[in-house]
Scaffold this active site. Structure first.
Site, PDB file in Angstrom:
ATOM      1  N   LYS A 180     -11.206  -3.813   8.586  1.00  0.00           N
ATOM      2  CA  LYS A 180     -10.837  -4.698   7.490  1.00  0.00           C
ATOM      3  C   LYS A 180      -9.555  -4.145   6.867  1.00  0.00           C
ATOM      4  CE  LYS A 180     -10.858  -5.352   3.470  1.00  0.00           C
ATOM      5  NZ  LYS A 180      -9.690  -5.654   2.527  1.00  0.00           N
ATOM      6  N   GLY A 234      -7.868   4.963   0.806  1.00  0.00           N
ATOM      7  CA  GLY A 234      -7.569   4.167  -0.382  1.00  0.00           C
ATOM      8  C   GLY A 234      -7.787   4.978  -1.636  1.00  0.00           C
ATOM      9  N   SER A 235      -8.046   4.299  -2.724  1.00  0.00           N
ATOM     10  CA  SER A 235      -8.174   4.956  -4.018  1.00  0.00           C
ATOM     11  C   SER A 235      -9.473   5.748  -4.120  1.00  0.00           C
ATOM     12  CB  SER A 235      -8.118   3.924  -5.146  1.00  0.00           C
ATOM     13  OG  SER A 235      -9.308   3.149  -5.169  1.00  0.00           O
ATOM     14  N   THR A 236      -9.467   6.748  -4.976  1.00  0.00           N
ATOM     15  CA  THR A 236     -10.670   7.547  -5.195  1.00  0.00           C
ATOM     16  C   THR A 236     -11.787   6.701  -5.785  1.00  0.00           C
ATOM     17  OG1 THR A 236      -9.382   9.574  -5.446  1.00  0.00           O
ATOM     18  CG2 THR A 236     -11.579   9.552  -6.430  1.00  0.00           C
ATOM     19  N   GLY A 239     -13.234   4.752  -3.052  1.00  0.00           N
ATOM     20  CA  GLY A 239     -13.849   5.701  -2.140  1.00  0.00           C
ATOM     21  C   GLY A 239     -15.220   6.157  -2.616  1.00  0.00           C
ATOM     22  N   GLU A 256     -10.334   9.302   2.940  1.00  0.00           N
ATOM     23  CA  GLU A 256      -9.027   9.871   2.614  1.00  0.00           C
ATOM     24  C   GLU A 256      -8.547   9.145   1.378  1.00  0.00           C
ATOM     25  OE1 GLU A 256      -5.535  10.297   1.758  1.00  0.00           O
ATOM     26  OE2 GLU A 256      -5.016   9.112   3.527  1.00  0.00           O
ATOM     27  N   CYS A 290      -0.233   8.412  -0.596  1.00  0.00           N
ATOM     28  CA  CYS A 290      -1.261   9.245  -1.211  1.00  0.00           C
ATOM     29  C   CYS A 290      -0.815  10.686  -1.369  1.00  0.00           C
ATOM     30  CB  CYS A 290      -2.554   9.165  -0.403  1.00  0.00           C
ATOM     31  SG  CYS A 290      -2.338   9.562   1.341  1.00  0.00           S
ATOM     32  N   GLU A 389      -3.162   9.253 -10.550  1.00  0.00           N
ATOM     33  CA  GLU A 389      -2.280   8.784  -9.483  1.00  0.00           C
ATOM     34  C   GLU A 389      -1.594   7.494  -9.908  1.00  0.00           C
ATOM     35  OE1 GLU A 389      -2.514   8.553  -4.689  1.00  0.00           O
ATOM     36  OE2 GLU A 389      -4.116   7.531  -5.767  1.00  0.00           O
TER      37      GLU A 389
END
Length: 496
Positions: A180, A234-236, A239, A256, A290, A389
């Site tokens: 996706k 992607g973003s924390t 995640g 990651e 990132c 971030e």
């Protein structure tokens, strides 16, 4: 850019219409022109893709391939990428506005990831373990097997590269794949799947692409009962949600995630090299990576000189059309991200930082997403801009006076993805490398990765590793087999 290009999902080796008529648009960030349309996938679309992937995994055509035959396929994929590198690079740039000069380099190197993992297929070995059970009259061997069907969700900033970090080792392991991609950058994944099946010889169903939003498409994929492994970049925040879903399913997840990486400059550093590295770390790719070196730590003794030269270089960065090879920095990929960047710049000033340079949208460029390279000074490590971030071309400059101080500040973050060290003192460099809490450390360089070296983060920057043999291990599971050599069963009431 011409007529609107209309795409469908790619499932079981062919383009397939979605259950829904709802569609999303893909635009060129340079001028906001819409150029493509893709389906907004449903839970049913995900079911179809996972079923195709499961069938492929269990098929003779894929499941019974010898490792050397998988190696041949991976090498074919590398050749096909080489052949279509120019086409894929332009497609990537049209989706996210990254420089064509960077995307051409990425695509020209991308095939090496598949060749590397093809070589891994040819060198994978099982092992015999000399167990001592029953006075040595037991034979034990250990084998590694593919985990099965992988569900992968990837971001918009380096679409095919970050997909490859997952797909190449998954194929080498013998897994099948449902992907996706981000709704901002779905087209290159669809074209990639088509090329892999039609030109590289990948069997139908091995790599499937379903486009759509995070909900319901992405969440349906990572929580699907027939997925054996989840891979996400992607973003924390997202995640964490995916990690929870994988935990509920008791399947492994590679995550990651975000970063707030320090770039540390000592007085003995080659200042021109250091400034080049800092620019490479935060203004290249418009800061949308990132591993961006968004916290720039500069020693007190050189801080004034460094800021002056850094500002001069930032002012000379050439903004413009990403398709122009002379452009040095393109737009932010989409309006919401641009607005987020601007909010962080305003908040930094409210918290006491100084806007040294940039922070504005140039008036002479089209679209709504350009942002000047931005430098913030007088930044303290506890400020929001130094802790969260941003994902844009915003550098926060902090100062330090000693090794111990900068190590403490650099590690004073929830993230731990990468770090840069600029010094000619190699003893100092290795002292810092051992103390910094980050998965990748660069000494007198920044933002370089290799297919044969692992990449991943500490702390909130993620779980697991990509690239290298460590990346392959993420897609394998271990089986231990014992065989009796004595001809007698041991005491049934005693383990051993």
């Amino acid at each position: 850019m011409g007529e609107l290009e209309t795409y469908s999902h790619f499932i079981d080796g062919q383009y397939v219409d979605s259950e829904s008529d709802d569609r999303g648009e893909v635009s060129y960030p340079y001028n906001d022109e819409v150029w493509a349309s893709v389906p907004l996938g449903t839970t049913g679309d995900v079911d179809s893709a996972v079923e195709a992937s499961r069938n492929a995994f269990e098929s003779e055509e894929w499941g019974d391939l010898l490792p050397s035959e998988r190696a041949d396929l991976l090498e074919n994929i590398g050749d096909v990428i080489d052949k279509h590198a120019g086409e894929l690079a332009e497609m990537e740039t049209r989706q996210n506005g990254k420089l064509i000069r960077e995307m051409r380099g990425q695509m020209q190197a991308l095939g090496d990831w598949y060749r590397y993992y093809g070589a891994q297929c040819r060198t994978m070995e099982d092992k015999v373990v000399p167990v001592e059970n029953k006075n040595g009259e037991m034979f034990n061997y250990v084998v590694q097997e593919p985990r099965g069907v992988v569900g992968a969700v990837t971001p918009w900033n380096s679409p095919l590269l970050l997909t490859t970090f997952k797909l190449a080792p998954a194929l080498a392991a013998g897994c099948t794949f449902v992907h996706k991609p981000s709704m901002y950058t779905p087209v290159s994944a669809l074209r990639f799947a088509e090329l892999l099946h039609e030109e590289a010889g990948l069997p139908a169903g091995v790599y499937n692409v379903v486009t759509g939003e995070g909900r319901p498409t992405g969440s349906s994929l990572v929580s699907h009962e027939d997925i054996d492994k989840v891979a996400f970049t992607g973003s924390t925040q997202v995640g964490r949600e995916i990690g929870k879903q994988a935990g509920e399913s008791l399947i492994p997840a590679s995550l990651e995630l975000g970063g707030k990486s320090p770039n540390i400059v000592f007085p003995d550093a080659n200042l021109n090299n250091a400034i080049n590295g800092v620019i490479k770390g935060i203004f290249a790719a418009t800061g949308q990576t990132c591993l961006a070196g968004s916290r720039v730590f500069v020693h007190d003794d050189i801080s004034e000189e460094f800021v002056d030269k850094f500002t001069e270089r930032a002012a000379a960065v050439e903004l413009g059309d990403p398709m122009d090879p002379e452009t040095e920095m393109g737009p932010v990929a989409f309006k919401d991200q641009w607005e987020t960047d601007m909010e962080y710049i305003e908040l930094a000033q409210e918290e006491g930082a100084t806007l040294q340079f940039g922070g504005r949208q140039p008036e002479d460029l089209p679209g709504e997403c350009f942002l000047e390279p931005t430098i913030l000074t007088d930044v303290e490590n506890g400020m929001t801009v130094a802790q969260e971030e941003i994902f844009g071309p915003v550098a926060s400059v902090l100062t330090f006076s000693s090794e111990d101080e900068v190590i403490s500040q650099a590690n004073g973050s929830q993230f731990g993805l990468a770090a840069g060290i600029w010094t000619e003192d190699m003893r100092r460099a290795h002292r810092l490398a051992s103390e910094l809490e980050a998965g990748t450390i660069w000494i007198n360089e920044y933002r370089t990765l290799a297919y044969n070296s692992p990449f991943g983060g500490y702390k909130d920057s993620g779980l697991g590793r990509e690239n290298g043999t460590e990346g392959l291990e993420e897609y394998l599971q271990t089986k231990s087999v014992y065989k009796d050599l004595s001809g007698e069963v041991s005491d049934p009431f005693k383990l051993g």
